[in-house]
Design an enzyme around this catalytic site. Sequence first.
Site, PDB file in Angstrom:
ATOM      1  N   THR A  24       0.815  -1.212   0.000  1.00 14.50           N
ATOM      2  CA  THR A  24       0.000   0.000   0.000  1.00 14.50           C
ATOM      3  C   THR A  24       0.851   1.265   0.000  1.00 14.50           C
ATOM      4  O   THR A  24       1.974   1.259   0.513  1.00 14.50           O
ATOM      5  CB  THR A  24      -0.888   0.001   1.262  1.00 14.50           C
ATOM      6  OG1 THR A  24      -1.528   1.272   1.385  1.00 14.50           O
ATOM      7  CG2 THR A  24      -0.083  -0.229   2.529  1.00 14.50           C
ATOM      8  N   ASP A  25       0.275   2.345  -0.516  1.00  7.39           N
ATOM      9  CA  ASP A  25       0.980   3.632  -0.460  1.00  7.39           C
ATOM     10  C   ASP A  25       1.013   4.204   0.965  1.00  7.39           C
ATOM     11  O   ASP A  25       1.743   5.153   1.244  1.00  7.39           O
ATOM     12  CB  ASP A  25       0.358   4.652  -1.426  1.00  7.39           C
ATOM     13  CG  ASP A  25      -1.095   5.002  -1.113  1.00  7.39           C
ATOM     14  OD1 ASP A  25      -1.685   4.371  -0.211  1.00  7.39           O
ATOM     15  OD2 ASP A  25      -1.638   5.915  -1.773  1.00  7.39           O
ATOM     16  N   GLU A  26       0.215   3.618   1.878  1.00  5.89           N
ATOM     17  CA  GLU A  26       0.164   4.173   3.241  1.00  5.89           C
ATOM     18  C   GLU A  26       1.481   3.998   3.993  1.00  5.89           C
ATOM     19  O   GLU A  26       1.690   4.640   5.016  1.00  5.89           O
ATOM     20  CB  GLU A  26      -0.985   3.548   4.033  1.00  5.89           C
ATOM     21  CG  GLU A  26      -2.333   3.867   3.422  1.00  5.89           C
ATOM     22  CD  GLU A  26      -3.512   3.666   4.371  1.00  5.89           C
ATOM     23  OE1 GLU A  26      -3.296   3.551   5.581  1.00  5.89           O
ATOM     24  OE2 GLU A  26      -4.645   3.634   3.867  1.00  5.89           O
ATOM     25  N   TYR A  39      -2.230  -0.183  10.939  1.00  9.89           N
ATOM     26  CA  TYR A  39      -2.332  -0.879   9.647  1.00  9.89           C
ATOM     27  C   TYR A  39      -1.097  -0.610   8.797  1.00  9.89           C
ATOM     28  O   TYR A  39      -0.431  -1.538   8.308  1.00  9.89           O
ATOM     29  CB  TYR A  39      -3.602  -0.444   8.893  1.00  9.89           C
ATOM     30  CG  TYR A  39      -3.544  -0.768   7.415  1.00  9.89           C
ATOM     31  CD1 TYR A  39      -3.576  -2.090   6.978  1.00  9.89           C
ATOM     32  CD2 TYR A  39      -3.415   0.248   6.454  1.00  9.89           C
ATOM     33  CE1 TYR A  39      -3.490  -2.409   5.635  1.00  9.89           C
ATOM     34  CE2 TYR A  39      -3.332  -0.056   5.107  1.00  9.89           C
ATOM     35  CZ  TYR A  39      -3.367  -1.383   4.699  1.00  9.89           C
ATOM     36  OH  TYR A  39      -3.265  -1.687   3.368  1.00  9.89           O
ATOM     37  N   LYS A  70       1.975  -3.066   7.356  1.00  8.83           N
ATOM     38  CA  LYS A  70       2.317  -3.263   5.935  1.00  8.83           C
ATOM     39  C   LYS A  70       3.771  -2.843   5.670  1.00  8.83           C
ATOM     40  O   LYS A  70       4.478  -3.478   4.890  1.00  8.83           O
ATOM     41  CB  LYS A  70       1.356  -2.479   5.031  1.00  8.83           C
ATOM     42  CG  LYS A  70      -0.061  -3.020   4.981  1.00  8.83           C
ATOM     43  CD  LYS A  70      -0.176  -4.437   4.435  1.00  8.83           C
ATOM     44  CE  LYS A  70       0.003  -4.506   2.941  1.00  8.83           C
ATOM     45  NZ  LYS A  70      -0.250  -5.897   2.447  1.00  8.83           N
TER      46      LYS A  70
HETATM   47  C1  LIG Z   1     -14.925   4.322   6.196  1.00  9.62           C
HETATM   48  C2  LIG Z   1     -14.851   5.828   6.191  1.00  9.62           C
HETATM   49  C3  LIG Z   1     -13.730   6.476   5.726  1.00  9.62           C
HETATM   50  N1  LIG Z   1     -13.651   7.831   5.738  1.00  9.62           N
HETATM   51  C4  LIG Z   1     -12.435   8.476   5.222  1.00  9.62           C
HETATM   52  C5  LIG Z   1     -11.131   7.956   5.792  1.00  9.62           C
HETATM   53  C6  LIG Z   1     -10.177   8.110   4.616  1.00  9.62           C
HETATM   54  O1  LIG Z   1      -9.633   9.417   4.600  1.00  9.62           O
HETATM   55  C7  LIG Z   1     -11.046   7.903   3.384  1.00  9.62           C
HETATM   56  C8  LIG Z   1     -10.985   6.514   2.815  1.00  9.62           C
HETATM   57  O2  LIG Z   1     -11.161   5.615   3.899  1.00  9.62           O
HETATM   58  P1  LIG Z   1     -11.076   4.046   3.708  1.00  9.62           P
HETATM   59  O3  LIG Z   1     -12.045   3.655   2.661  1.00  9.62           O
HETATM   60  O4  LIG Z   1     -11.230   3.431   5.072  1.00  9.62           O
HETATM   61  O5  LIG Z   1      -9.628   3.827   3.111  1.00  9.62           O
HETATM   62  P2  LIG Z   1      -8.160   4.317   3.623  1.00  9.62           P
HETATM   63  O6  LIG Z   1      -8.139   4.475   5.088  1.00  9.62           O
HETATM   64  O7  LIG Z   1      -7.766   5.488   2.782  1.00  9.62           O
HETATM   65  O8  LIG Z   1      -7.310   3.045   3.220  1.00  9.62           O
HETATM   66  C9  LIG Z   1      -7.530   2.338   1.987  1.00  9.62           C
HETATM   67  O9  LIG Z   1      -6.541   2.664   1.034  1.00  9.62           O
HETATM   68  C10 LIG Z   1      -5.245   2.169   1.291  1.00  9.62           C
HETATM   69  C11 LIG Z   1      -4.368   2.632   0.141  1.00  9.62           C
HETATM   70  O10 LIG Z   1      -4.158   3.999   0.251  1.00  9.62           O
HETATM   71  C12 LIG Z   1      -5.258   0.662   1.462  1.00  9.62           C
HETATM   72  O11 LIG Z   1      -3.985   0.210   1.785  1.00  9.62           O
HETATM   73  C13 LIG Z   1      -6.225   0.297   2.586  1.00  9.62           C
HETATM   74  O12 LIG Z   1      -6.277  -1.085   2.769  1.00  9.62           O
HETATM   75  C14 LIG Z   1      -7.583   0.830   2.230  1.00  9.62           C
HETATM   76  O13 LIG Z   1      -8.499   0.556   3.273  1.00  9.62           O
HETATM   77  O14 LIG Z   1     -12.375   8.177   3.821  1.00  9.62           O
HETATM   78  C15 LIG Z   1     -14.718   8.615   6.184  1.00  9.62           C
HETATM   79  O15 LIG Z   1     -14.664   9.858   6.165  1.00  9.62           O
HETATM   80  N2  LIG Z   1     -15.838   7.973   6.629  1.00  9.62           N
HETATM   81  C16 LIG Z   1     -15.941   6.607   6.658  1.00  9.62           C
HETATM   82  O16 LIG Z   1     -17.000   6.073   7.120  1.00  9.62           O
END
Ligand SMILES: Cc1cn([C@H]2C[C@H](O)[C@@H](COP(=O)(O)OP(=O)(O)O[C@H]3O[C@H](CO)[C@@H](O)[C@H](O)[C@H]3O)O2)c(=O)[nH]c1=O
Length: 348
Positions: free
Chosen positions: A131-133, A156, A160
């Site tokens: 991941t880029d994280e 997380y 990774k």
């Molecule tokens: C679930 C959820 C997320 N968010 C925000 C948090 C993040 O800034 C953005 C995207 O959240 P997530 O969909 O959980 O994804 P994020 O934390 O960016 O991580 C993803 O992207 C990564 C790659 O960048 C992957 O390595 C991870 O496995 C993947 O889960 O939206 C909200 O504002 N509300 C929410 O309910």
Amino acid sequence: MQKSILITGGAGFIGSHVVRLFVNKYPDYRIVNLDSLTYAGNLENLKDIDQAANYHFSKVDIAHEELLKEVFNDYQVTEVIHLAAESHVDRSISDPLAFVKTNVIGTVNLLNVAREFWKDKQNHLFYHVSTDEVYGSLDEGGYFTEKTPYDPQSPYSASKASSDHFVRAYANTYGLKTVISNCSNNYGPNQFPEKLIPLCIHNIKNNKPLPVYGKGENVRDWLYVEDHARAIDLIFHQGKPGATYNVGGFNEWKNIDIVRLLCKIMDKKLGRKPGESADLITFVKDRAGHDLRYAIDADNIKNELGWEPSLTFETGIEKTVDWYLNNQDWLERVTSGDYQKYYEQHYG
Ligand SMILES: Cc1cn([C@H]2C[C@H](O)[C@@H](COP(=O)(O)OP(=O)(O)O[C@H]3O[C@H](CO)[C@@H](O)[C@H](O)[C@H]3O)O2)c(=O)[nH]c1=O
């Protein structure tokens, strides 16, 4: 059989797209999908290809070294594409150890089995999909390149980053042939609806609040999952041993803008008044240690391997919304937690 490829996490979101691509495109390869079927793994994602002659499934946890050895033996594994991971940042905040167990210990188990099993290490490839994280968080300017130092900020991303380091350490110490890719946020069919895009689609459809963390100012770079699978195919076949490839969409969005866009698309598709779904937007407490911005410089993979995203975001997001709307039963099943029952009935 030219190759016998073990794809870990093949029942998960990204993994299932990779398995499908390899099974269909390479009938001469044996594709072994190894997955422990946690809450986010779902064999239903692969029902279109699960009868293919070159496809095999093994329900094994990568944290279980003895069972991994059996799989390597049974299928005479020649390559690994390792995608199995706990992937949700929020879950890693409440249960970091689960992430250490799968992402760190699981990866090291897999590396150990591969290094013991492959006598001539240069004839085999261990590909780690990451991941880029691992690079941490950017403010407004700049991009992550393959040379950006690691600076993980969440449990997380720390797990990774650790697994990436182990892969490199095994290349350096034991001469394992490895490659790593670090990709930005994926979206598309079959993503578990804990992640932002499918969560919003599901909640808009069901008139439930859309939780936006903090002010929704955080930025993510979004890539359609099948484009990521194509990149993995290229890197697997043409990537330089020992190299790292950054994969991204050159497609940055603030979270709030993504959520508003989804509301707009869904208003149209559901025949709602313009602006109706946006009333569901609810600003909630921010994620602890929330990374502000991820942005990938994907020039290297473009110049070296000729990869670029094939879909515009407009096309990809439309396709994605349509898929979830046409697969409401899938969404209901995975969110109601009765997938295990479904699995036993259909595949048990
Ligand atoms: C679930 C959820 C997320 N968010 C925000 C948090 C993040 O800034 C953005 C995207 O959240 P997530 O969909 O959980 O994804 P994020 O934390 O960016 O991580 C993803 O992207 C990564 C790659 O960048 C992957 O390595 C991870 O496995 C993947 O889960 O939206 C909200 O504002 N509300 C929410 O309910």
